[in-house]
Design a protein around this motif. Sequence first.
Motif, PDB file in Angstrom:
ATOM      1  N   CYS A 115       0.817  -1.210   0.000  1.00 58.23           N
ATOM      2  CA  CYS A 115       0.000   0.000   0.000  1.00 58.23           C
ATOM      3  C   CYS A 115       0.855   1.267   0.000  1.00 58.23           C
ATOM      4  N   THR A 134      -4.213  -4.376  -3.269  1.00 60.72           N
ATOM      5  CA  THR A 134      -3.538  -3.165  -2.798  1.00 60.72           C
ATOM      6  C   THR A 134      -4.368  -1.924  -3.107  1.00 60.72           C
ATOM      7  N   SER A 137      -7.011  -1.828  -0.594  1.00 56.46           N
ATOM      8  CA  SER A 137      -6.494  -1.408   0.711  1.00 56.46           C
ATOM      9  C   SER A 137      -6.293   0.100   0.758  1.00 56.46           C
ATOM     10  N   GLN A 140      -9.524   1.696   1.348  1.00 57.28           N
ATOM     11  CA  GLN A 140      -9.965   1.477   2.721  1.00 57.28           C
ATOM     12  C   GLN A 140      -9.326   2.455   3.694  1.00 57.28           C
ATOM     13  N   SER A 141      -8.099   2.860   3.395  1.00 59.06           N
ATOM     14  CA  SER A 141      -7.364   3.704   4.325  1.00 59.06           C
ATOM     15  C   SER A 141      -7.754   5.170   4.243  1.00 59.06           C
ATOM     16  N   TRP A 160      -2.628  -3.645  11.161  1.00 60.76           N
ATOM     17  CA  TRP A 160      -2.656  -4.808  10.266  1.00 60.76           C
ATOM     18  C   TRP A 160      -1.392  -5.647  10.383  1.00 60.76           C
ATOM     19  N   ARG A 231       1.330  -7.591   1.180  1.00 63.90           N
ATOM     20  CA  ARG A 231       0.268  -6.586   1.281  1.00 63.90           C
ATOM     21  C   ARG A 231       0.114  -6.073   2.712  1.00 63.90           C
TER      22      ARG A 231
END
Length: 248
Positions: A115, A134, A137, A140-141, A160, A231
């Motif tokens: 990421c 990725t 992700s 998501q962040s 994580w 990841r």
Amino acid sequence: MASTTTTTTSTSTTATETVAIHTFPETGRGLQAQLDIKEDAIILSAKWEAVWSVEAALNEPVLGDILKQNKLSVDDTLALFLLFVKLSPKCSRDQHDQRRVHVKSGIPESYTASCFFTDEDLEIAQGSSLYNLTIHSQSQSKTTSEFTLDEYKWALFTVWSRAMDFNVSAETSLRGVVPFLDMVNHSFDVKQCHAYDPTEKAVKILAGKSYKKGDEVFINYGPVSNTKLLRLYGFVVPGNPYNAFELV
């Protein structure tokens, strides 16, 4: 590289003189055996009250009230807790002194997980499941808060890559980042060896195999592929026996 002989980052974490933080040429910073250790011996233990947990976040005098009004995932709750203690001027410094020590000296400032790849580096993985996961992700962040995106990504990947799951019963598990215990590196050559002791309300790391003085002590993250390792953790294992093509 020189090693550090500090054996704990929290008064609630017990390491005795069994292990110490050390920088290894292949795996980087990890834990080194300071004496011969037999398989299944207790290497480290920590009271649950010292852990970065949802329970501790909800009990935080300022942040807890906000979290109780919003239904967040476990990982989001832990990430915000980390950032609050690290950055917020509203945080009670005295109450979280040991956690602030952990943030300052025990948690990396940056990660090598996919990421955090540049767009150019990530393009190399285009067409693979790693690329798609990725991108997911990264989406998501993204969040709206007083913290920056980079700060939130750091906190989320701290959770994580460093959180551990402990089975309390067949139906219940606990998740948290345990100061000092989170420095143990991964190896498939040891059995899974972390546990929660409900009688002591403590988490423990047991030796997954026997070690000689000077050996690196490992924990087993479980049967995970290189895609997941890169990841979430930022490394791969050559010849990984659990490699698989993940369909998303």
